[in-house]
Design a protein around this motif. Structure first.
Motif, PDB file in Angstrom:
ATOM      1  N   VAL B 408       1.108  -1.242   0.304  1.00  6.97           N
ATOM      2  CA  VAL B 408      -0.253  -0.195  -0.371  1.00  6.97           C
ATOM      3  C   VAL B 408       1.071   1.359   0.007  1.00  6.97           C
ATOM      4  N   GLY B 409       0.483   2.455  -0.671  1.00  7.74           N
ATOM      5  CA  GLY B 409       0.794   3.874  -0.747  1.00  7.74           C
ATOM      6  C   GLY B 409       0.712   4.472   0.247  1.00  7.74           C
ATOM      7  N   LYS B 410       0.807   5.853  -0.083  1.00  9.46           N
ATOM      8  CA  LYS B 410       0.051   7.228   0.581  1.00  9.46           C
ATOM      9  C   LYS B 410      -1.161   6.916   0.254  1.00  9.46           C
ATOM     10  N   PRO B 411      -1.968   7.047   1.335  1.00 10.80           N
ATOM     11  CA  PRO B 411      -3.574   7.797   1.304  1.00 10.80           C
ATOM     12  C   PRO B 411      -3.780   8.733   1.314  1.00 10.80           C
ATOM     13  N   VAL B 412      -4.876   9.078  -0.352  1.00 11.23           N
ATOM     14  CA  VAL B 412      -4.740  10.348  -0.527  1.00 11.23           C
ATOM     15  C   VAL B 412      -6.736  10.795  -0.204  1.00 11.23           C
ATOM     16  N   ARG B 413      -7.065  11.509  -0.762  1.00  8.99           N
ATOM     17  CA  ARG B 413      -8.429  12.238  -0.503  1.00  8.99           C
ATOM     18  C   ARG B 413      -8.977  11.419  -1.557  1.00  8.99           C
ATOM     19  N   ILE B 414     -10.115  10.789  -1.057  1.00  9.24           N
ATOM     20  CA  ILE B 414     -10.926  10.140  -2.560  1.00  9.24           C
ATOM     21  C   ILE B 414     -12.588  10.175  -1.969  1.00  9.24           C
ATOM     22  N   GLN B 415     -13.726  10.612  -2.520  1.00  3.52           N
ATOM     23  CA  GLN B 415     -15.092  10.902  -1.672  1.00  3.52           C
ATOM     24  C   GLN B 415     -14.635  11.501  -0.539  1.00  3.52           C
ATOM     25  N   ASN B 416     -14.981  10.971   0.439  1.00  3.96           N
ATOM     26  CA  ASN B 416     -14.879  11.196   1.547  1.00  3.96           C
ATOM     27  C   ASN B 416     -14.712  10.709   2.437  1.00  3.96           C
ATOM     28  N   SER B 417     -13.653  10.012   1.852  1.00  3.02           N
ATOM     29  CA  SER B 417     -12.517   8.623   2.655  1.00  3.02           C
ATOM     30  C   SER B 417     -10.921   9.065   2.080  1.00  3.02           C
ATOM     31  N   MET B 418     -10.036   8.614   2.544  1.00  2.00           N
ATOM     32  CA  MET B 418      -8.537   8.051   2.404  1.00  2.00           C
ATOM     33  C   MET B 418      -8.669   7.185   1.945  1.00  2.00           C
ATOM     34  N   VAL B 419      -7.283   6.786   0.968  1.00  2.22           N
ATOM     35  CA  VAL B 419      -7.631   5.448   0.483  1.00  2.22           C
ATOM     36  C   VAL B 419      -6.227   5.391  -0.612  1.00  2.22           C
ATOM     37  N   PRO B 420      -5.240   4.850  -0.054  1.00  2.00           N
ATOM     38  CA  PRO B 420      -4.087   4.280  -0.172  1.00  2.00           C
ATOM     39  C   PRO B 420      -3.811   3.852  -1.932  1.00  2.00           C
ATOM     40  N   PRO B 421      -2.946   3.810  -2.645  1.00  2.00           N
ATOM     41  CA  PRO B 421      -2.960   3.292  -3.948  1.00  2.00           C
ATOM     42  C   PRO B 421      -2.280   1.779  -3.398  1.00  2.00           C
ATOM     43  N   MET B 422      -2.234   1.192  -4.265  1.00  2.00           N
ATOM     44  CA  MET B 422      -2.324  -0.590  -3.942  1.00  2.00           C
ATOM     45  C   MET B 422      -1.816  -1.592  -4.775  1.00  2.00           C
ATOM     46  N   ARG B 423      -0.891  -2.237  -4.547  1.00  2.00           N
ATOM     47  CA  ARG B 423      -0.867  -3.445  -5.175  1.00  2.00           C
ATOM     48  C   ARG B 423      -1.408  -4.958  -4.805  1.00  2.00           C
ATOM     49  N   ILE B 424      -1.921  -5.153  -5.937  1.00  2.14           N
ATOM     50  CA  ILE B 424      -2.648  -7.260  -5.533  1.00  2.14           C
ATOM     51  C   ILE B 424      -2.510  -7.920  -6.613  1.00  2.14           C
ATOM     52  N   ARG B 425      -2.395  -8.523  -5.995  1.00  2.00           N
ATOM     53  CA  ARG B 425      -2.036  -9.369  -6.942  1.00  2.00           C
ATOM     54  C   ARG B 425      -2.973 -10.143  -7.422  1.00  2.00           C
ATOM     55  N   ASP B 426      -2.883 -11.380  -8.392  1.00  2.00           N
ATOM     56  CA  ASP B 426      -3.838 -12.318  -9.402  1.00  2.00           C
ATOM     57  C   ASP B 426      -5.683 -11.499  -8.891  1.00  2.00           C
ATOM     58  N   PHE B 427      -5.506 -10.845  -9.039  1.00  2.00           N
ATOM     59  CA  PHE B 427      -6.716  -9.564  -9.548  1.00  2.00           C
ATOM     60  C   PHE B 427      -7.469 -10.204 -11.355  1.00  2.00           C
ATOM     61  N   ASN B 428      -8.305 -10.716 -11.006  1.00  2.00           N
ATOM     62  CA  ASN B 428      -9.424 -11.191 -11.893  1.00  2.00           C
ATOM     63  C   ASN B 428     -10.070 -10.664 -13.525  1.00  2.00           C
ATOM     64  N   PHE B 429      -9.215 -10.637 -14.461  1.00  2.00           N
ATOM     65  CA  PHE B 429      -9.661 -10.096 -15.699  1.00  2.00           C
ATOM     66  C   PHE B 429     -10.184 -10.961 -16.208  1.00  2.00           C
ATOM     67  N   THR B 430     -10.980 -10.865 -17.034  1.00  2.00           N
ATOM     68  CA  THR B 430     -12.428 -12.193 -17.754  1.00  2.00           C
ATOM     69  C   THR B 430     -12.392 -11.306 -18.685  1.00  2.00           C
ATOM     70  N   SER B 431     -12.551 -10.203 -19.575  1.00  2.00           N
ATOM     71  CA  SER B 431     -12.162 -10.608 -20.995  1.00  2.00           C
ATOM     72  C   SER B 431     -12.220  -9.321 -21.242  1.00  2.00           C
ATOM     73  N   LEU B 432     -12.305  -8.426 -22.657  1.00  2.00           N
ATOM     74  CA  LEU B 432     -11.211  -7.223 -23.437  1.00  2.00           C
ATOM     75  C   LEU B 432     -12.659  -6.649 -23.384  1.00  2.00           C
ATOM     76  N   SER B 433     -12.294  -5.203 -23.111  1.00  2.00           N
ATOM     77  CA  SER B 433     -14.183  -4.443 -23.797  1.00  2.00           C
ATOM     78  C   SER B 433     -12.984  -3.538 -25.087  1.00  2.00           C
ATOM     79  N   ASP B 434     -13.437  -3.236 -25.886  1.00  2.00           N
ATOM     80  CA  ASP B 434     -12.970  -1.897 -27.214  1.00  2.00           C
ATOM     81  C   ASP B 434     -13.225  -0.241 -27.198  1.00  2.00           C
ATOM     82  N   ALA B 435     -13.886  -0.587 -25.513  1.00  2.00           N
ATOM     83  CA  ALA B 435     -14.214   1.385 -25.340  1.00  2.00           C
ATOM     84  C   ALA B 435     -13.208   1.897 -25.145  1.00  2.00           C
ATOM     85  N   VAL B 436     -13.088   2.822 -25.171  1.00  2.00           N
ATOM     86  CA  VAL B 436     -11.706   4.306 -25.563  1.00  2.00           C
ATOM     87  C   VAL B 436     -12.655   5.434 -24.401  1.00  2.00           C
TER      88      VAL B 436
END
Lengths: 537, 436
Positions: B408-436
């Motif tokens: 985890v990194g240093k928390p920053v204000r998002i909405q009414n919360s303080m959330v850090p950037p995170m590194r997570i393993r095995d995050f489950n991506f299931t398909s691709l999107s063509d959206a831009v």
């Protein structure tokens, strides 16, 4: 999503009132016309080249319960005036709940002031498609029973019966609710239209939960009702409006038996605990109207909103893959040849059915997809000229007098198949498939390419027969691929209505209610995943 | 907007008309302003003032609420009478709880005079700074700024009184390249408008849009991800919102235990995970009291991966004989001193996610949600951002995500919360999107 996720929109200045207030008719049409004329004259005097006035009284009622407890009864009334003007070629909007001659004149001045202030940022002046003045008109949802005249006790009694029957049938928990809405709105514009409308809609719904304490698992099933542009008569069960589906299922058209559906929901939620978990892979999907309506909403209705196509929703709802060049080509293959999708604000019982839209354009019907080809969008007066068209589609709507009107989705529906085909016969032709009913989890990307949908009830089809219930089902596809895989559509005898009561759009957010009609349809070889393992095929 | 003395005077006057066994009053006032723009031009703006009050009258276990926005004596009394009439007609509530006696509230810290002074000219200038940044870079801006100044006063005929004045604001912007082949996103959330930076947020959005143009395609599978604070918040907030003792005890929640009861005391997540709420935190302050009058205090919900507390309604807490801890307004996930760049540098191979979109619950049992990446998704190789990649659909649970948390990194204000950037393993991506 369960009922915990349901919330009534926060209507501006909306205030709880005694239910008896719903029986007041509000101020009369003559008084509204005088107020509107005062506002229009003031706007013109202050420099507006166009102005419209909406005097609105918005009534909502909700009754929410769980098991034997009434959780909340909310009666709300909101009354005020919204004035929109064009000055120096720019829109300006202001609203007030001071509904007096002085109040609306001050409000008109404020709208013109805002338009002039914003004009320094305007790149091109607003251009409106012509709309002839219609004089004095009125329109009312053709209801049999005004739901606001039904005593609250009768509504509570219905929900208590629904809850107790579901619990008797094996449910551990049930949340149930009734939502009612009535928009009494008066529109007037400098074009010379004075339109009085009285619009009604309702939504009965519930979520049944069955818990298996030994395994720690719980299963839910939501109501198979549809919100409707109807009166309380929708809640009077009628044999003629019931359809006998496969596996003993009872499905509903334009009358809903809430108690009966709660009982079948409890049995099905229980059955889900022993249902086979789906094996991921390609299946032919047989989609019931109460499910397919949401897929139409997300994958056809939204991408064909012209304001999204143009980029006005880029920061929030997104844009669209149905870009103008695809439409201009005249051969963009949105779906297979049997796919005909129509926009229609005149369809009886549908939620978005009106006499006139919120900028005084008469309701109409037009094709969006014809024989599989993209042929049109949904537009308002200030955008339709970008399509080279001279007449608005009548898609303008504001959810309250205090909200500015903008482009919203009309009823968007899939026309029934031209050849006779029943659901039973459709299933007979499926070798490996899944029959899906009800509104489940739904998600689609910001340009409406990639989507994933769940459902409420799933049945496996093998060699033309339903072999049993499935669980953990969702399908993932690409919009254009999916609609080109549409290989069969049942005939008009199976045609039914799906609806959504609180469709959100815009910043600040506004809600609208919209229906989608279709018959059960078959989509060949669609990718199905198991939501328990979340692994694609 | 009423100050504390004015609010107390009005509240006492409303209470003086009451005849019911028990009466509670809430007075709220707000001024909400906004400006919206798209295609590099302002599309709508507005400002709404509102002042209203709600009266809840109680007879035995029957209660009724009425609200008014007219403040002459006759209107105040009429509203009180109406609440009494509704109460007398209402069914008895088996879960009725009597109103709270006087409580001690700390002074709230969530009001800023800078935000209270925002006017339409300020909003137009803020939007212009964003639009000009896009125009300069041949990009198209679509953005939204909303600021709120409000107060809430609560009281009842048992002597309870509370008053809090607050401000908040949010700015979001999406920058798209002229050829519509790149899109980027920037945000700025604030209590104090001095911290609003529309130009800075737009620079981030433009930079992402230009860098992400013509994305490459990666195969969807389980991957290591670095979630920017907005993306981390998008999922983490769903987990925090699902925390509720009653649904857990009833066996219909991720937080329910097999055989009955809830999972307080269980190790649910990786031991780096500590989540708390603190209404007096300087970066994301919130109201010192909950809507029903319960004081808000610092609460540790998850400590070193162990579930320590769940919010209770007063009724359910009484049933279970425990403290009725109210749900928090915002939350803080404990972080480290590392920056987002530090997390990227320590990643051999992974995906950087700016934000998620259209997130919907798939399985309430496991809290699996589906949704998509949007407005800036990049591949990371050997500690560096390599290139823009096509958006993914995911099917993932924030609970599983916290079990797979690597850093985890240093928390920053998002909405009414303080959330850090995170590194997570095995995050489950299931398909691709063509959206831009």
């Amino acid at each position: 999503m369960g009922l915990g996720a349901l919330m009534l929109p926060d209507y501006l200045f909306s205030k709880p009132v005694d239910a008896a207030r719903f029986l007041d008719s509000g101020i009369d049409t003559k008084a509204k016309k005088e107020l509107a004329d005062a506002a229009l004259a003031r706007a013109k005097k202050s420099g507006a080249t166009y102005a419209d006035v909406r005097i609105g009284r918005y009534l909502t009622q909700s009754v929410t319960t769980r098991e034997a407890k009434v959780q909340n009864i909310a009666n709300n009334e909101s009354f005020g005036v919204g004035i929109r003007v064009i000055a120096n070629g720019t829109w300006g909007f202001a609203a007030t709940n001071e509904v007096t001659k002085e109040g609306v004149q001050k409000c008109a001045d404020r709208a013109v002031l805002l338009a002039k202030a914003n004009a320094r940022l305007q790149k091109e002046p607003v251009k409106l498609a012509p709309q002839k003045g219609l004089g004095e008109r009125s329109w009312k949802t053709p209801i049999e029973i005004n739901a606001f005249k039904i005593p609250v006790k009768e509504k509570v009694d219905l929900l208590m019966k629904v809850n107790s029957e579901a619990l008797k049938a094996g449910a551990n928990f049930i949340n149930s609710a009734l939502f009612f809405a009535n928009e009494q709105k008066y529109f007037a514009s400098t074009d010379g239209s004075y339109i009085d409308q009285d619009i009604h809609r309702l939504w009965p719904t519930f979520t049944v939960t069955v818990v298996d304490k030994q395994t720690g698992k719980f299963k839910t099933r939501d109501a198979l009702s549809a919100p409707m542009g109807m009166g309380y008569e929708y809640l009077t069960p009628k044999a003629s409006e019931k359809i006998a589906g496969p596996q003993g299922l009872v499905l509903y058209r334009y009358a809903y038996d809430m108690v009966e559906d709660a009982v079948q929901a409890a049995r099905q939620a229980k059955e889900k605990h022993t249902a086979k978990s789906v094996k991921p892979g390609e299946y032919d999907l047989v989609l019931d109207p109460n499910h397919l309506g949401l897929t139409i909403h997300e994958s056809v209705g939204h991408p064909l909103e012209l304001d999204r196509v143009l980029g006005y929703e880029a920061n929030y709802a997104g844009t669209s893959f149905c870009t103008l060049d695809k439409w201009k080509s005249g051969n963009f293959n949105f779906g297979s040849k049997i796919v005909n999708i129509v926009a229609d604000r005149k369809q009886p019982h549908f939620l978005n059915t009106v006499g006139y839209d919120d900028e005084g354009v008469p309701a109409k019907e037009w094709d969006l997809i014809k024989d599989g080809i993209l042929v049109n969008y949904q537009a308002t007066r200030d955008q339709v000229q970008l399509l080279g068209q001279t007449e608005s589609h009548g898609c303008s709507y504001a959810d309250n007098w205090g909200s500015v009107q903008f482009q919203r989705m009309p009823n968007v529906s899939l026309r029934p198949g031209r050849e006779q085909l029943s659901v039973e016969d459709m299933i007979k032709g499926v070798e490996k498939g899944i029959y899906i009913l009800g509104r489940g989890s739904y998600s689609i990307d910001q340009q409406r390419y990639n989507f994933q949908f769940g459902g409420q009830v799933f049945y496996e089809i093998e060699n033309g027969k339903i072999t049993g219930m499935l669980d953990d089902v969702a399908y993932q596809s690409n919009t254009q691929h999916f609609w080109n895989q549409c290989v069969q559509i049942c005939d008009e005898k199976d045609y039914r209505c799906f609806g959504t009561f609180f469709d959100g759009k815009g910043q600040p957010g506004q809600v609208s209610a919209v229906s989608h009609g279709c018959s059960t349809s078959r989509f060949a070889k669609i990718n199905v995943l198991n939501t328990n393992s979340s692994k694609t095929a | 907007m009423l100050n504390e003395q004015e609010a107390k005077k009005l509240l006492d006057k409303i209470l003086s008309y009451a005849k019911a066994d028990e009466v509670s009053v809430t007075i709220t006032g707000s001024r909400v302003g906004n400006i919206r723009y798209a295609r590099n031009t302002v599309s709508t703006n507005g400002e709404t003032d509102n002042l209203s009050f709600a009266v809840t009258s109680v007879y035995g276990k029957r209660s009724g609420t009425a609200t008014g926005n007219e403040f002459d004596d006759a209107a105040l009394e009429r509203t009180v009478r109406r609440s009494e009439e509704i109460a007398q007609l209402a069914p008895e509530s088996p879960e009725f709880m009597t109103a709270l006696p006087p409580q001690h509230y700390q002074q709230g810290m969530n009001y800023s005079e800078n935000t209270g002074r925002i006017d339409p000219v300020f909003r137009v200038d803020a939007a212009l700074a964003s639009i000009q940044e896009c125009v300069k870079n041949k990009a198209t801006a679509a953005g939204y700024l909303e600021d709120t100044t409000s107060f809430k006063a609560i009281g009842n005929n048992k002597g309870l009184f509370g008053y809090n004045k607050e401000t908040s604001g949010e700015f979001t912007v999406t920058a798209r390249t002229a050829d519509e082949k790149g899109s980027g996103y920037g945000v700025s959330y604030f209590t104090d408008a001095a911290k609003l930076d529309t130009k800075g947020a737009t620079e981030v959005a433009v930079k992402k849009a230009l860098a992400w143009k013509d994305p490459k395609e990666l195969k969807p599978e389980r991957m290591t991800v670095v979630l920017e604070p907005q993306a981390a918040y998008d999922l983490l907030s769903l987990l925090v919102n699902a925390m509720d003792a009653r649904s857990a005890d009833e066996g219909r929640s991720y937080f329910g235990k097999r055989g009955g009861g809830n999972r307080i005391g269980s190790q649910l997540f990786q031991d780096k995970v500590t989540i708390f709420s603190d209404p007096f935190n300087a970066e994301n302050p919130s109201s010192p009291f909950f809507a029903d009058g319960r004081p808000q205090q610092k609460v540790t919900w998850v400590e070193n991966g162990v579930l320590k507390a769940l919010p209770y309604s007063r009724y359910w807490a009484a049933q279970k004989g425990v403290d009725a801890v109210p749900p928090p307004e915002g939350f803080i996930m404990q972080g480290s001193g590392q920056s987002l760049d530090d997390l990227i540098k320590a990643t051999d191979k992974g995906v950087l996610v700016t934000r998620f979109y259209y997130i919907r619950l798939v399985d309430p049992q496991t809290l699996v949600f589906t949704g998509l990446t949007r407005d800036g998704t990049f591949s990371i190789e050997n500690g560096e951002i390599k290139n823009g990649i096509k958006n993914f659909r995911f099917n993932e649970s924030p609970a599983a995500m916290l079990a797979n948390l690597e850093a985890v990194g240093k928390p920053v204000r998002i909405q009414n919360s303080m959330v850090p950037p995170m590194r997570i393993r095995d995050f489950n991506f299931t398909s691709l999107s063509d959206a831009v």
